[in-house]
Design an enzyme around this catalytic site. Structure first.
Site, PDB file in Angstrom:
ATOM      1  N   HIS A   1       0.846  -1.202   0.000  1.00 21.13           N
ATOM      2  CA  HIS A   1       0.000   0.000   0.000  1.00 21.13           C
ATOM      3  C   HIS A   1       0.888   1.260   0.000  1.00 21.13           C
ATOM      4  O   HIS A   1       0.909   2.022   0.970  1.00 21.13           O
ATOM      5  CB  HIS A   1      -0.900  -0.045   1.242  1.00 21.13           C
ATOM      6  CG  HIS A   1      -2.026   0.920   1.278  1.00 21.13           C
ATOM      7  ND1 HIS A   1      -1.914   2.248   0.952  1.00 21.13           N
ATOM      8  CD2 HIS A   1      -3.326   0.736   1.630  1.00 21.13           C
ATOM      9  CE1 HIS A   1      -3.074   2.848   1.116  1.00 21.13           C
ATOM     10  NE2 HIS A   1      -3.954   1.949   1.519  1.00 21.13           N
TER      11      HIS A   1
ATOM     12  N   GLU B   1      -0.981   1.437  -5.204  1.00 17.15           N
ATOM     13  CA  GLU B   1      -0.812   0.203  -4.443  1.00 17.15           C
ATOM     14  C   GLU B   1      -0.641  -0.977  -5.395  1.00 17.15           C
ATOM     15  O   GLU B   1      -1.527  -1.270  -6.192  1.00 17.15           O
ATOM     16  CB  GLU B   1      -2.013   0.019  -3.519  1.00 17.15           C
ATOM     17  CG  GLU B   1      -2.206   1.237  -2.618  1.00 17.15           C
ATOM     18  CD  GLU B   1      -3.612   1.380  -2.080  1.00 17.15           C
ATOM     19  OE1 GLU B   1      -4.229   0.334  -1.777  1.00 17.15           O
ATOM     20  OE2 GLU B   1      -4.093   2.522  -1.967  1.00 17.15           O
TER      21      GLU B   1
END
Length: 298
Positions: free
Chosen positions: A167, A270
């Site tokens: 992320h 991400e």
């Protein structure tokens, strides 16, 4: 050629290591095996660390590269096969490993390259309500660029299905001025409009809250930042999906660990296995999700 310097640091409640080479600096937390920041010396940061980050046990830091595993986002938005792996009714957002201390296997240097490796023994049958036996490791290599690799090895005698993401929070001069290259003509899920599937036209710019899942994403995406005169290149492997997120004004104001104007200085891209790109590991199988971050002047 100088040997990289490794220093232990405490940030709030978290154990961290700061690694400095002749060309870059890296800050890594034991919790979540999370890269917190990465910066080439003499340049703006490549990874963003929130000015109001909270360094608290059990809470993922809003910074760097949190690890989302064995599911991404809201568990109930995941395919049924991912949900079926979990034994409780409600699961925490972004999985079970971000707020846990990982075991440091070693910090090793070769020339000016440094390799940091972690494992999380709890994934081998000890995660609450997730009774599967998977060896999970995270390797971070800092050399001329930064590479983060998350590997899952199924030690069970039955298949294991998961979604996951690195992320990454990238540092930008002003998100309103940057563009993302490599997404033209890709299908994406617009989560802010009832999860409709749409098609990207041209490069992606930002003029409001953004939360999209790009499907069949290429191996390389680029963040073009004219004010900082640089192009950040993201090279992925083991992934065919990417999530692009920026909270903008209203959402950022709701986040205690982000300054009200913090959204201007960050962009999440991400590297993921989500939506139709989830991973099913046969017994004895391994999957590696990897992201390499580099930059060059514009």
């Amino acid at each position: 050629m100088s040997t990289p310097k490794v220093e232990s640091e405490q940030h709030g409640e978290l154990n961290c290591w700061r690694i400095t080479s002749s060309h870059a600096e890296l800050l890594v937390a034991q919790q979540g095996a999370q890269v917190l920041s990465y910066q080439r010396l003499g340049e703006p940061p490549l990874l963003w660390l929130s000015e109001q980050a909270i360094f608290k046990q059990g809470k993922s830091v809003r910074a760097g590269v949190p690890v989302c595993w064995p599911w991404f986002g809201n568990l109930k938005r995941n395919p049924a096969t991912v949900q079926a792996m979990y034994g409780a009714e409600e699961g925490p957002a972004h999985g079970l490993v971000r707020g846990r201390d990982w075991q440091l296997l070693g910090i090793d240097s070769s020339g000016e390259s440094v390799r940091v490796e972690f494992t999380l023994p709890a994934t081998q049958g000890d995660l609450p309500d997730w009774p599967h036996n998977v060896e999970l490791t995270l390797a971070i290599v800092m050399g001329e660029q930064l590479t983060v690799t998350l590997s899952s090895y199924n030690l069970d005698n039955a298949p294991v299905t998961l979604s996951q993401a690195l992320h990454s929070y990238f540092a930008v001069s002003d998100v309103r001025q940057v563009l993302v290259e490599g997404v033209d003509d890709l299908s994406y899920i617009e989560t802010l409009a009832d999860w409709q599937q749409r098609t990207q036209q041209g490069t992606l710019g930002f003029a409001g809250e953004t939360d999209r899942i790009y499907l069949q994403s290429p191996e390389q995406l680029h963040i073009v930042d004219p004010a900082w005169h640089r192009r950040i290149t993201l090279t992925s492997s083991g992934s065919r999906s990417a999530v692009i997120w920026n909270p903008w004004t209203d959402r950022a104001a709701e986040l205690a660990d982000m300054a009200n104007d913090g959204w201007q200085r960050m962009l999440c891209i991400e590297t993921a296995n989500v939506w139709d790109d989830i991973v099913t590991l046969a017994p004895g199988a391994t999957h590696s999700l990897s992201l390499c971050i580099s930059s060059e002047p514009l």
